[in-house]
Design an enzyme around this catalytic site. Structure first.
Site, mmCIF file in Angstrom:
data_model
loop_
_atom_site.group_PDB
_atom_site.id
_atom_site.type_symbol
_atom_site.label_atom_id
_atom_site.label_comp_id
_atom_site.label_asym_id
_atom_site.label_seq_id
_atom_site.Cartn_x
_atom_site.Cartn_y
_atom_site.Cartn_z
ATOM 1 N N GLY A 11 12.949 14.088 49.521
ATOM 2 C CA GLY A 11 13.715 13.252 50.446
ATOM 3 C C GLY A 11 12.802 12.392 51.293
ATOM 4 N N ALA A 12 13.079 11.087 51.286
ATOM 5 C CA ALA A 12 12.241 10.135 52.026
ATOM 6 C C ALA A 12 13.042 9.424 53.108
ATOM 7 C CB ALA A 12 11.630 9.125 51.051
ATOM 8 N N GLY A 13 14.051 10.126 53.660
ATOM 9 C CA GLY A 13 14.744 9.605 54.843
ATOM 10 C C GLY A 13 13.924 9.948 56.078
ATOM 11 N N GLY A 14 14.552 9.826 57.248
ATOM 12 C CA GLY A 14 13.840 10.073 58.494
ATOM 13 C C GLY A 14 13.213 11.457 58.564
ATOM 14 N N ALA A 15 13.935 12.475 58.104
ATOM 15 C CA ALA A 15 13.429 13.847 58.226
ATOM 16 C C ALA A 15 12.216 14.064 57.326
ATOM 17 C CB ALA A 15 14.531 14.850 57.893
ATOM 18 N N GLY A 16 12.334 13.629 56.070
ATOM 19 C CA GLY A 16 11.243 13.833 55.116
ATOM 20 C C GLY A 16 9.983 13.099 55.545
ATOM 21 N N PHE A 114 26.960 6.446 74.711
ATOM 22 C CA PHE A 114 27.454 6.932 73.440
ATOM 23 C C PHE A 114 28.393 8.105 73.696
ATOM 24 C CE2 PHE A 114 26.706 6.478 68.907
ATOM 25 C CZ PHE A 114 26.148 5.215 68.867
ATOM 26 N N GLN A 234 32.000 16.407 59.921
ATOM 27 C CA GLN A 234 32.462 15.433 60.918
ATOM 28 C C GLN A 234 33.122 14.199 60.307
ATOM 29 O OE1 GLN A 234 29.558 12.984 63.516
ATOM 30 N NE2 GLN A 234 30.655 14.322 64.907
ATOM 31 N N HIS A 236 34.095 10.519 61.404
ATOM 32 C CA HIS A 236 33.834 9.538 62.454
ATOM 33 C C HIS A 236 35.115 8.743 62.692
ATOM 34 C CE1 HIS A 236 32.115 6.156 64.557
ATOM 35 N NE2 HIS A 236 30.937 6.743 64.583
ATOM 36 N N LEU A 246 31.102 2.228 58.182
ATOM 37 C CA LEU A 246 31.115 2.600 59.590
ATOM 38 C C LEU A 246 31.050 1.426 60.546
ATOM 39 C CD1 LEU A 246 30.961 5.401 61.067
ATOM 40 C CD2 LEU A 246 28.615 4.768 61.563
ATOM 41 N N SER A 248 29.836 1.451 64.146
ATOM 42 C CA SER A 248 29.141 2.404 65.001
ATOM 43 C C SER A 248 29.826 2.619 66.343
ATOM 44 C CB SER A 248 27.729 1.879 65.262
ATOM 45 O OG SER A 248 27.186 2.518 66.378
ATOM 46 N N GLU A 249 29.643 3.845 66.845
ATOM 47 C CA GLU A 249 30.106 4.170 68.189
ATOM 48 C C GLU A 249 29.395 3.292 69.218
ATOM 49 O OE1 GLU A 249 30.699 8.445 68.332
ATOM 50 O OE2 GLU A 249 29.684 8.348 70.254
ATOM 51 N N ARG A 280 33.505 12.808 68.963
ATOM 52 C CA ARG A 280 34.146 12.246 67.772
ATOM 53 C C ARG A 280 35.307 13.061 67.230
ATOM 54 N NH1 ARG A 280 28.538 10.471 64.784
ATOM 55 N NH2 ARG A 280 28.259 8.651 66.113
ATOM 56 N N HIS A 346 31.750 11.533 57.536
ATOM 57 C CA HIS A 346 30.524 10.978 58.105
ATOM 58 C C HIS A 346 29.316 11.898 58.081
ATOM 59 C CE1 HIS A 346 28.190 8.254 60.477
ATOM 60 N NE2 HIS A 346 28.059 9.102 61.472
ATOM 61 N N GLU A 377 19.772 16.187 57.797
ATOM 62 C CA GLU A 377 21.197 16.505 57.607
ATOM 63 C C GLU A 377 21.417 17.649 56.616
ATOM 64 O OE1 GLU A 377 23.697 13.058 57.236
ATOM 65 O OE2 GLU A 377 25.418 14.274 56.624
ATOM 66 N N ARG A 388 28.854 17.139 65.913
ATOM 67 C CA ARG A 388 27.632 16.485 66.379
ATOM 68 C C ARG A 388 27.970 15.303 67.287
ATOM 69 N NH1 ARG A 388 24.899 11.893 64.841
ATOM 70 N NH2 ARG A 388 25.975 11.559 62.859
HETATM 71 C C1 LIG Z 1 26.559 4.612 58.347
HETATM 72 C C2 LIG Z 1 25.882 5.671 59.144
HETATM 73 C C3 LIG Z 1 25.470 5.415 60.453
HETATM 74 C C4 LIG Z 1 24.826 6.400 61.199
HETATM 75 N N1 LIG Z 1 24.440 6.117 62.477
HETATM 76 C C5 LIG Z 1 23.752 7.048 63.172
HETATM 77 C C6 LIG Z 1 23.233 6.751 64.465
HETATM 78 O O1 LIG Z 1 23.376 5.657 64.981
HETATM 79 N N2 LIG Z 1 22.564 7.710 65.138
HETATM 80 C C7 LIG Z 1 22.372 8.949 64.593
HETATM 81 O O2 LIG Z 1 21.746 9.781 65.259
HETATM 82 N N3 LIG Z 1 22.828 9.248 63.363
HETATM 83 C C8 LIG Z 1 23.502 8.340 62.642
HETATM 84 N N4 LIG Z 1 23.949 8.647 61.386
HETATM 85 C C9 LIG Z 1 23.579 9.915 60.769
HETATM 86 C C10 LIG Z 1 22.148 9.870 60.290
HETATM 87 O O3 LIG Z 1 21.799 8.572 59.944
HETATM 88 C C11 LIG Z 1 21.908 10.768 59.085
HETATM 89 O O4 LIG Z 1 22.418 12.041 59.333
HETATM 90 C C12 LIG Z 1 20.423 10.873 58.817
HETATM 91 O O5 LIG Z 1 19.859 9.606 58.700
HETATM 92 C C13 LIG Z 1 20.091 11.693 57.590
HETATM 93 O O6 LIG Z 1 18.700 11.623 57.401
HETATM 94 P P1 LIG Z 1 17.939 12.566 56.383
HETATM 95 O O7 LIG Z 1 16.501 12.273 56.524
HETATM 96 O O8 LIG Z 1 18.394 13.955 56.577
HETATM 97 O O9 LIG Z 1 18.485 12.121 54.963
HETATM 98 P P2 LIG Z 1 18.706 10.667 54.293
HETATM 99 O O10 LIG Z 1 18.260 9.564 55.149
HETATM 100 O O11 LIG Z 1 20.104 10.664 53.785
HETATM 101 O O12 LIG Z 1 17.706 10.708 53.079
HETATM 102 C C14 LIG Z 1 17.880 11.597 51.996
HETATM 103 C C15 LIG Z 1 16.698 11.439 51.079
HETATM 104 O O13 LIG Z 1 16.757 12.456 50.094
HETATM 105 C C16 LIG Z 1 16.543 11.898 48.834
HETATM 106 N N5 LIG Z 1 17.227 12.771 47.865
HETATM 107 C C17 LIG Z 1 18.461 13.302 47.937
HETATM 108 N N6 LIG Z 1 18.689 14.075 46.871
HETATM 109 C C18 LIG Z 1 17.571 14.044 46.112
HETATM 110 C C19 LIG Z 1 17.184 14.632 44.890
HETATM 111 N N7 LIG Z 1 17.998 15.447 44.193
HETATM 112 N N8 LIG Z 1 15.945 14.356 44.391
HETATM 113 C C20 LIG Z 1 15.095 13.524 45.059
HETATM 114 N N9 LIG Z 1 15.420 12.944 46.232
HETATM 115 C C21 LIG Z 1 16.648 13.205 46.737
HETATM 116 C C22 LIG Z 1 17.071 10.492 48.914
HETATM 117 O O14 LIG Z 1 16.475 9.668 47.943
HETATM 118 C C23 LIG Z 1 16.664 10.118 50.335
HETATM 119 O O15 LIG Z 1 15.337 9.654 50.348
HETATM 120 C C24 LIG Z 1 24.608 7.669 60.620
HETATM 121 C C25 LIG Z 1 24.987 7.926 59.315
HETATM 122 C C26 LIG Z 1 25.646 6.941 58.586
HETATM 123 C C27 LIG Z 1 26.093 7.288 57.183
#
Ligand SMILES: Cc1cc2nc3c(=O)[nH]c(=O)nc-3n(C[C@H](O)[C@H](O)[C@H](O)COP(=O)(O)OP(=O)(O)OC[C@H]3O[C@@H](n4cnc5c(N)ncnc54)[C@H](O)[C@@H]3O)c2cc1C
Length: 578
Positions: A11-16, A114, A234, A236, A246, A248-249, A280, A346, A377, A388
């Site tokens: 996972g390469a989102g914020g957490a990863g 918020f 949740q 939204h 979405l 946003s709030e 929410r 959401h 997440e 949340r």
């Molecule tokens: C439209 C929207 C608006 C939001 N706005 C807000 C906000 O304003 N403030 C707030 O606090 N939160 C907000 N949230 C919630 C928040 O953005 C998410 O909960 C959070 O970004 C999730 O981050 P993450 O790093 O956990 O996963 P993600 O960012 O979802 O990344 C998941 C990663 O895992 C990888 N992955 C998944 N499965 C596999 C697999 N099998 N093999 C390899 N890679 C895989 C994907 O490629 C991706 O890189 C919002 C959510 C949405 C949907």
């Protein structure tokens, strides 16, 4: 193909990415099924909470209080304390790494209101959300990705993780499919972190990206690891009507208001203090109530979000993206017209249970599974409890992503690799081969469609026994049908049909776990609102659900875990009135 690293992050989102940045001296692989900057974090709009107090007095303890209360007291309170305290430091870390926050005239990070964030323990809304227009997540992800590249993290883009490897009581790697070539890879590691995000695609109306299919949760679940509080999902309040995209709030934070078909700003009636900025779960329920009582717009199942009074300047400068969504998807001009909205799926409060260092724990006694971590997440720390607060997810990513990364750094210094289990690729290969060779004639699209419709109908804002049982039976049937899924594309190169079918299997497991938890929890708390049990029941239900996969595709075993409270009268569970 076989490769060996100290740490593998899926996972390469914020957490990863936040975790990857804590491991400068280790060999780190980050696997992502989408290109990293396409992770759902990039869609986050509204902001990231931290009690900086830049515009008015604020305190981390007020933030902690709001988080605990917003979560309807299903929050592990020491974790909420860490979230609220560390948020401040984490925001400055992001600022120093280059995140372009909006600024106050004197150059400090600007903050806005918020839902559910208050001053002085619920007195009135407070400005706590740090933001970059309505593109906060986009900026965060770009900043972190650039930093990861600078730190020479190895990225494996468009790799789909299929299985988690466990040997000698330790997690020791991941098996993944390279989407470009169809090849199976083994990643051998001392520690593995799942940061795979949520599973909002289980509902037809959803704010989530196509990739949010619950992969990490399902992979862990299939390996005997429990999922926690999956019934706490949740919705939204403000998704674009029918589309779910979405709004946003942040819009309500800037002053936008909900309007019913009779032209009334109805939140005043339900929540006189916080009004449109109530948490929410409450706002979503109020919208559904208005619609059910005939006050939807033109008798239909939607209400309006009204931004008109904010004026063109605020709308264009502070909410450019979401107003563009309204124009593009609905053909509505938010400067002049109210925007049709409805609640949309959401965010998963539940997920893989972890302790405060991101270590995955596998039972009610908090026993860790060494070498296995989860953050973001996909994980359940649990800081969000039953609901949340907006802007608390991005904080969760950076605070607990960072803690997980730091703990892994210590773990890999003290531990060596354990050998891989024998036949370690068999499980993943069978999954792929079965799908590629099946002649069962079933369509993955049909199953996905039926699942999403069922979840929207019966596992949404309001729930009850009959509907949940119906959903359970439907999912059991879909799990059977899934075994017969047949693909048209039998090729190896970029077989997206194969990828989608595998993801559908993950999604079905997450949906089943959600319904199991929801059926069992006979009370209403946070996002889990049971029409047949409308009251919160702290005597019997102030506890976390743990769901273990059973033998049959749709079977499960449930256990429960205490909620951790601290000894401070302010945080004692009380009625959640605002
Ligand atoms: C439209 C929207 C608006 C939001 N706005 C807000 C906000 O304003 N403030 C707030 O606090 N939160 C907000 N949230 C919630 C928040 O953005 C998410 O909960 C959070 O970004 C999730 O981050 P993450 O790093 O956990 O996963 P993600 O960012 O979802 O990344 C998941 C990663 O895992 C990888 N992955 C998944 N499965 C596999 C697999 N099998 N093999 C390899 N890679 C895989 C994907 O490629 C991706 O890189 C919002 C959510 C949405 C949907």
């Amino acid at each position: 193909m076989y490769q060996k690293f100290d740490v593998v992050i899926v996972g390469a989102g914020g957490a990863g990415l936040m975790a990857a940045m804590q491991l400068p001296n280790a060999s780190v692989a980050v696997l992502s099924k989408v290109y990293p900057t396409r992770s759902h974090t990039g869609a986050a709009q509204g902001g990231v909470a931290a009690a900086l107090g830049n515009l008015e007095e604020d305190h981390w303890k007020w933030h902690m209080y709001d988080t605990v209360k917003g979560g309807d007291y299903l929050v592990d309170q020491p974790a909420a304390e860490i979230l609220a305290r560390d948020a401040i430091d984490a925001i400055y870390e992001l600022e120093h790494r280059g995140l372009p926050f909006n600024r106050t005239p004197d150059g400090r990070i600007d903050q806005r209101r918020f839902g559910g964030h208050t001053r002085n323990y619920g007195e009135a809304p407070v400005r706590r959300s740090c933001y970059a227009a309505d593109r906060t997540g986009h900026m965060l992800l770009q900043t972190m990705y650039q930093n990861a590249i600078k730190n020479q993290v190895r990225f494996f883009n468009e790799f789909l993780a299929l299985d988690l490897l466990i040997n000698e009581g330790r997690v020791c790697g991941v098996v993944a499919l390279e989407i470009r070539t169809g090849e199976i890879h083994t990643f051998h590691a001392k520690a593995v972190l799942f940061a795979t995000g949520g599973y909002g695609r289980a509902w037809r109306v959803t704010s989530n990206a196509f990739a949010c299919m619950g992969d990490g949760m399902a992979i862990a679940y299939r390996r005997g690891i429990p999922l926690e509080d999956m019934e706490m999902y949740q919705f939204h309040p403000t998704g674009l009507y029918k589309v779910g995209v979405l709004l946003s709030e942040g819009a309500r934070g800037e002053g936008a208001r909900l309007l019913n078909g009779k032209g009334e700003y109805f939140m005043e009636r339900y929540m006189p203090t916080l009004k449109d900025l109530a948490p929410r779960d409450i706002v979503s329920r109020c919208i559904i109530k208005e619609i059910k009582e005939g006050r939807g717009v033109n008798g239909e199942d939607y209400v309006y979000l009204d931004l008109r009074h904010l004026g063109e300047k605020v709308i264009t400068e502070k909410l450019p993206d979401i107003t563009e969504f309204a124009r593009n998807y609905l053909g509505v001009e938010p400067i002049r017209e109210p925007v049709p909205i409805q609640p949309t799926a959401h965010y998963a409060m539940g997920g893989i249970p972890t302790d405060n260092d991101g270590r995955v724990v596998i039972d009610s006694k908090w026993t860790p599974l060494p070498g296995f971590y989860a953050a973001g997440e996909v994980a359940c720390v649990s800081v969000h409890g039953a609901n949340r607060l907006g802007t608390n997810s991005l904080v969760d990513l950076i605070v607990f992503g960072r803690r997980a990364g730091k703990h892994m750094a210590r773990f890999i210094a003290e531990n060596d690799h354990v050998p891989l289990p024998s036949h370690h690729e068999d499980f993943a290969r069978e999954m792929v081969d079965h799908l590629l060779t099946s002649k069962g004639g079933e369509s993955a699209a049909r199953i996905r469609n039926e699942l999403q419709g069922e979840m929207l109908e019966n596992v949404f804002v309001e729930r009850q026994e009959k509907g949940l049982q119906h959903a359970m039976d439907t999912i059991a049937g879909l799990q059977e049908a899934y075994k017969k899924v047949q693909l048209q594309d039998k090729g190896k190169t970029f077989n997206t049909e194969l990828v989608e079918a595998i993801e559908l299997g993950f999604l079905l497991d997450c949906a089943a776990a959600t319904v199991h938890g929801a059926l069992a929890r006979k009370e209403s708390r946070g996002a889990h609102y049971r029409l047949d049990y409308p009251e919160r029941d702290d005597v019997n239900w102030l506890k976390h659900t743990l769901i273990y996969k059973g033998d049959g595709a749709c079977e499960a075993r449930l256990d429960y875990k205490d909620v951790i409270l601290i000894d401070d009268p302010i945080f004692k569970p009380k009625e959640r009135k605002y």
